[in-house]
Design a protein around this motif. Structure first.
Motif, PDB file in Angstrom:
ATOM      1  N   LYS A 443      34.356  53.632  72.938  1.00  0.00           N
ATOM      2  CA  LYS A 443      34.271  52.898  71.915  1.00  0.00           C
ATOM      3  C   LYS A 443      34.264  51.373  72.491  1.00  0.00           C
ATOM      4  N   ARG A 444      35.089  51.339  73.592  1.00  0.00           N
ATOM      5  CA  ARG A 444      35.171  49.804  74.187  1.00  0.00           C
ATOM      6  C   ARG A 444      33.737  49.682  74.717  1.00  0.00           C
ATOM      7  N   ASP A 445      33.135  50.556  75.297  1.00  0.00           N
ATOM      8  CA  ASP A 445      31.819  50.185  75.905  1.00  0.00           C
ATOM      9  C   ASP A 445      30.599  50.105  74.855  1.00  0.00           C
ATOM     10  N   ALA A 446      30.737  50.703  73.787  1.00  0.00           N
ATOM     11  CA  ALA A 446      29.922  50.615  72.592  1.00  0.00           C
ATOM     12  C   ALA A 446      30.118  48.937  71.932  1.00  0.00           C
ATOM     13  N   PHE A 447      31.365  48.779  71.948  1.00  0.00           N
ATOM     14  CA  PHE A 447      31.605  47.298  71.149  1.00  0.00           C
ATOM     15  C   PHE A 447      31.046  46.272  72.199  1.00  0.00           C
ATOM     16  N   VAL A 448      31.267  46.348  73.657  1.00  0.00           N
ATOM     17  CA  VAL A 448      30.611  45.300  74.329  1.00  0.00           C
ATOM     18  C   VAL A 448      29.338  45.360  74.333  1.00  0.00           C
ATOM     19  N   ALA A 449      28.602  46.588  74.413  1.00  0.00           N
ATOM     20  CA  ALA A 449      27.034  46.630  74.250  1.00  0.00           C
ATOM     21  C   ALA A 449      26.479  45.877  72.782  1.00  0.00           C
ATOM     22  N   LYS A 450      27.165  46.335  72.076  1.00  0.00           N
ATOM     23  CA  LYS A 450      26.636  45.944  70.512  1.00  0.00           C
ATOM     24  C   LYS A 450      26.967  44.120  70.512  1.00  0.00           C
ATOM     25  N   MET A 451      28.049  43.801  71.063  1.00  0.00           N
ATOM     26  CA  MET A 451      28.171  42.484  70.918  1.00  0.00           C
ATOM     27  C   MET A 451      27.225  41.818  71.762  1.00  0.00           C
ATOM     28  N   ARG A 452      26.591  42.230  72.697  1.00  0.00           N
ATOM     29  CA  ARG A 452      25.441  41.677  73.536  1.00  0.00           C
ATOM     30  C   ARG A 452      24.420  41.918  72.771  1.00  0.00           C
ATOM     31  N   ALA A 453      24.095  42.697  72.010  1.00  0.00           N
ATOM     32  CA  ALA A 453      22.917  42.744  71.091  1.00  0.00           C
ATOM     33  C   ALA A 453      23.221  42.041  69.871  1.00  0.00           C
ATOM     34  N   ASN A 454      24.432  41.451  69.582  1.00  0.00           N
ATOM     35  CA  ASN A 454      24.682  40.425  68.645  1.00  0.00           C
ATOM     36  C   ASN A 454      25.030  38.981  69.216  1.00  0.00           C
ATOM     37  N   GLY A 455      24.397  39.071  70.510  1.00  0.00           N
ATOM     38  CA  GLY A 455      24.444  37.550  70.896  1.00  0.00           C
ATOM     39  C   GLY A 455      25.668  37.157  71.786  1.00  0.00           C
ATOM     40  N   ILE A 456      26.584  37.966  72.086  1.00  0.00           N
ATOM     41  CA  ILE A 456      27.673  37.486  72.673  1.00  0.00           C
ATOM     42  C   ILE A 456      27.991  38.415  74.080  1.00  0.00           C
ATOM     43  N   GLN A 457      28.154  37.985  75.141  1.00  0.00           N
ATOM     44  CA  GLN A 457      28.707  38.611  76.457  1.00  0.00           C
ATOM     45  C   GLN A 457      29.882  38.463  76.316  1.00  0.00           C
ATOM     46  N   VAL A 458      30.775  39.765  76.282  1.00  0.00           N
ATOM     47  CA  VAL A 458      32.389  39.682  76.328  1.00  0.00           C
ATOM     48  C   VAL A 458      32.309  40.718  77.670  1.00  0.00           C
ATOM     49  N   GLY A 459      33.572  40.777  78.119  1.00  0.00           N
ATOM     50  CA  GLY A 459      33.708  42.016  79.336  1.00  0.00           C
ATOM     51  C   GLY A 459      34.976  42.947  78.952  1.00  0.00           C
ATOM     52  N   GLY A 460      34.776  43.984  79.729  1.00  0.00           N
ATOM     53  CA  GLY A 460      35.644  44.977  79.696  1.00  0.00           C
ATOM     54  C   GLY A 460      36.792  44.941  80.894  1.00  0.00           C
ATOM     55  N   CYS A 461      38.020  45.638  80.548  1.00  0.00           N
ATOM     56  CA  CYS A 461      38.777  45.635  81.708  1.00  0.00           C
ATOM     57  C   CYS A 461      39.576  46.762  81.266  1.00  0.00           C
ATOM     58  N   GLY A 462      40.471  47.335  82.457  1.00  0.00           N
ATOM     59  CA  GLY A 462      41.247  48.688  82.263  1.00  0.00           C
ATOM     60  C   GLY A 462      40.378  49.548  81.821  1.00  0.00           C
ATOM     61  N   ASP A 463      40.798  50.585  80.976  1.00  0.00           N
ATOM     62  CA  ASP A 463      40.009  51.742  80.672  1.00  0.00           C
ATOM     63  C   ASP A 463      39.430  51.604  79.283  1.00  0.00           C
ATOM     64  N   ARG A 464      40.075  50.846  78.251  1.00  0.00           N
ATOM     65  CA  ARG A 464      39.508  50.940  76.859  1.00  0.00           C
ATOM     66  C   ARG A 464      39.725  49.429  76.438  1.00  0.00           C
ATOM     67  N   SER A 465      39.895  48.329  77.321  1.00  0.00           N
ATOM     68  CA  SER A 465      40.103  47.011  76.827  1.00  0.00           C
ATOM     69  C   SER A 465      39.065  46.275  76.847  1.00  0.00           C
ATOM     70  N   THR A 466      39.047  45.210  76.128  1.00  0.00           N
ATOM     71  CA  THR A 466      37.981  44.223  76.226  1.00  0.00           C
ATOM     72  C   THR A 466      38.608  42.674  76.362  1.00  0.00           C
ATOM     73  N   ARG A 467      38.307  42.143  77.245  1.00  0.00           N
ATOM     74  CA  ARG A 467      38.885  40.798  77.690  1.00  0.00           C
ATOM     75  C   ARG A 467      37.935  39.692  77.358  1.00  0.00           C
ATOM     76  N   LEU A 468      38.555  38.618  76.976  1.00  0.00           N
ATOM     77  CA  LEU A 468      37.786  37.287  76.588  1.00  0.00           C
ATOM     78  C   LEU A 468      38.156  36.333  77.500  1.00  0.00           C
ATOM     79  N   ARG A 469      36.993  35.848  78.341  1.00  0.00           N
ATOM     80  CA  ARG A 469      37.284  34.908  79.373  1.00  0.00           C
ATOM     81  C   ARG A 469      36.259  33.654  79.274  1.00  0.00           C
TER      82      ARG A 469
END
Lengths: 493, 493
Positions: A443-469
């Motif tokens: 679900k995290r990976d899906a979120f990161v990929a979909k965010m990209r399609a929505n114009g935002i590059q976010v990052g993952g970290c750990g197993d199921r986290s999203t990090r904002l940097r």
């Protein structure tokens, strides 16, 4: 994209920001919003280029292929001409944004060109302005009590430089300052004790300190980072399994921290008899391992217990350093008193010039011991000086602290409407250095990929986290766009 | 300085150089000779600046403080305005000279500025022209049979990247390509076998491979490089104690090499039972350790024996690479047949962009295994591309081979008149990559210091050796000045 109304708490927070800041004052030509033209990101051009690169160099880790000439400020443009709001910043290593005009001016200067093309053996033939460059740049942000530094080329080598300095100082103390024995000099050439001592570096579960052989031995993030690589038999201490939100779990977290501190001290005591702990290394927020937090008092105790048992204490600020947490250094929040400072603070990433700050007492007792050919890079030191100047002139650390509060309120507002999807929002007091969890890695990976399609590059970290940097120039306008995209994406996954 | 007549052998050699080359075609403004204004080098300004720097960063290793803006071509200008002919080149890391106009033009280009200021996480967000930059640059000089590469930031990390790739490929072969076991995944997080395997890297007495924890474990140059730093229990094989001149000691050297090869093979065999050798690493000329040479056949046998016992073979060309030996890569002289190529060739220094060349079979079986944030630096890749272009356009490798012959003849001529002072002149067939010994470390140090006062920066290596590491634009005019200074200095010490 339509604009969204910010929650009232955000508006209140914004009002407290007396000196309103806009990234446009630093990056006038920054785009106003993301633009995605392809069905998915990476688009066809990115994919084709990655395929070409893969003939030469492993491209399986590519997220997208970038057009850096077109990128500007907080916006990363890719090979398909998609314009993405970048809140990942090249794995947290972009301080101000892409193609910042003030840095471009620097790059055109004779000083910079000379430094870039004539990389010296810095330990032997330093440039005549070296002290000045440090005094105007890196030294102005030195952590309290740490007046000396060694420059290096990356975060891994910064940490290993600190490990080496710690081991040398530890053995020097054991020898009472006496000269090396012949047995030590001979045995080290065979990699045997006593010359190659059985000293260890203690690190923490989920910590990340780099990918070279010493730093990787201290790294405890993921198996894929470590498997099949020979490692030193160095100990790992537990890191508190903190419950979020912090305010609602104070008692449980305090008990967990006490338990972890006791285990940590026991490792230090047990190792003293056999293979002493020369150094303890920790990140103020365990970033790569999943943005793991603990209380300031926990970190202060870590430092005091290390001191009690004679271990040098290294704070790895490679990812947390340079302002993103709302302080220049994240460990400033620990409330360390005079005499309690870390022995080493390591840095890289956003600073561009990597290295260690340390005390004079950990300078090796003889020259050429912690030495190498390049020992850092003057052009990166000039870049660091300019980045620090922009940060100082624009109060970007304070700006990030204020923006972080707005970001926290905005995310809490969104997540309160999406309970069960997102959990463990954390870093509310750490500037824009925030993260949150999904139920599963997928679900995290899906979120990161979909965010990209929505114009935002976010990052993952750990197993199921999203990090904002985000960068330090990330402000209200970017926040509104980020908030809208998160809201939209959470509904899509 | 008065000019000296070159010995007749030199004149003969010069006649064979059909396409006469002058460094002025590349660096028009290069000074014509050294100028020393101070009684000694470092002079008072250098010393004062070093004292300032020492308040911040260890300055005990400073040779002099440089003025890089004023430096040009083969001439290094110091803070006291002394102009030195530099035949050390920042520990062998300057390919063409200081402030080469063609490189300055590159530095002013938008392509370079963009790359310098927007350092990407190269493994995840590569620039769109990355493949092109490699194809026009690094790939054009790839060693035969090695079509893949990984870029890194320095020589130490290049070697450790090769170590990691070798260990991963070794274990993958042992597993027969099967997936990691749960036990491996779990144990590596504790730095224990089987996940953190008991594999070793074999290196050679007097070898130097870097200063980080893995590379330092393979380094066997000097105790001061290694003492007090924890090391892996990795084996060291003897390197032939070669007698010079090679032509007069052929039989003795052959016997010595045979003995060393047998010991080396015995180590590989013995280790197979307990802690197998995953990789063997060697420099074509053991540089830092004292410019130690052996025959091409010796190196070829090293490679074949490694293959026989399943160890990957790494050639460390960090110092020997990029033309100075009269070949682009020093190991080209070994006469390796197809299928006998090294598994890895590592590079850095003169190339500015560090990295490894390797075969596809040693690409890890999964992504993110040999990965890090920066993974090299595009601006250094652009610099490497330009350096390679200048080398190619001016036939600088051939030029260096020819100049090396003249240098060898000139030195032999000088040394024949100074027997007993200088011995073991070597590298006569290795371009300008030559060295010679003094009776004692003190005499070598005196020679290096006095040469500097006479306007020439040379380097030391090993205990009592002097190494010459001029740039690839070093030519007849520089050689005449160098020869005169050596002749003069030998009389002064």
């Amino acid at each position: 994209m339509r604009s969204v109304a910010l929650p009232s708490r955000v508006v209140r927070a914004a009002r407290t920001n007396a000196r309103a800041f806009s990234s446009r004052s630093i990056i006038p030509d920054e785009p106003v919003k993301p633009q995605v033209h392809t069905d998915a990101v990476p688009g066809p051009k990115s994919l084709a280029i990655s395929k070409d690169i893969d003939q030469i160099q492993d491209a399986r880790t590519h997220v997208l292929v970038a057009d850096y000439e077109k990128s500007s400020g907080n916006y990363l443009v890719d090979a398909d001409n998609n314009v993405l709001l970048d809140v990942f910043g090249q794995i947290s290593s972009i301080a101000l944004g892409y193609n910042v005009p003030q840095l471009i001016e620097l790059a055109k200067s004779k000083e910079f060109i000379t430094a870039a093309l004539n990389r010296p053996a810095l330990g032997s033939f330093p440039p005549k302005d070296w002290a000045k460059w440090l005094e105007e740049g890196l030294l102005t942000v030195r952590p309290k009590g740490l007046d000396h530094l060694v420059t290096t080329l990356c975060g891994s080598s910064a940490n290993e430089t600190a490990f080496k300095a710690a081991c040398m100082a530890y053995r020097n103390r054991e020898r009472g300052g006496a000269a090396f024995t012949q047995e030590e000099l001979d045995s080290c050439m065979l990699n045997h004790a006593p010359g190659s001592p059985e000293l260890v570096v203690l690190s923490f579960k989920s910590g990340f300190h780099g990918r070279l052989f010493g730093s990787l031995s201290a790294t405890r993030s993921k198996a894929i980072h470590k498997i099949d690589v020979p490692a030193f038999d160095w100990p790992v201490a537990p890191f508190p399994n903190t419950q979020y939100p912090l305010a609602e779990n104070e008692a449980a977290n305090k008990a967990e921290e006490a338990k972890c501190l006791a285990e940590y001290e026991e490792i230090l005591i047990q190792h003293k008899k056999t293979r002493p702990v020369a150094a303890v290394i920790i990140e103020p927020i365990l970033s790569e391992g999943g943005d793991c937090h603990a209380s300031p008092e926990y970190f202060r105790q870590l430092r005091l217990i290390a001191k009690k048992h004679g271990a040098f204490f290294i704070v790895d600020e490679v990812q947390t350093g340079v302002g993103a947490t709302g302080k220049f250094w994240a460990h400033e929040k620990w409330g360390l008193k005079e005499g309690e400072e870390p022995d080493f603070v390591t840095f890289s990433k956003k600073m561009q010039q990597a290295g260690i700050f340390h005390k004079l007492e950990t300078r090796p007792n003889a020259p050429y011991r912690n030495y190498n050919t390049w020992m850092g890079d003057p052009m990166r030191t000039l870049q660091a000086r300019e980045i620090i100047k922009v940060i100082r002139d624009n109060n970007l650390v304070e700006h990030t602290a204020v923006t972080g509060k707005k970001l926290a309120a905005t995310l809490e507002d969104i997540f309160s409407r999406n309970q069960g999807v997102v959990s463990n929002h954390r870093g509310q007091d750490d500037g824009t250095f925030q993260a949150f969890d999904f139920e599963t890695p997928a679900k995290r990976d899906a979120f990161v990929a979909k965010m990209r399609a929505n114009g935002i590059q976010v990052g993952g970290c750990g197993d199921r986290s999203t990090r904002l940097r985000p960068t330090l120039t990330f402000g209200d306008a970017h926040l509104a766009i980020l908030a809208e995209a998160i809201e939209k994406t959470l509904k899509q996954i």
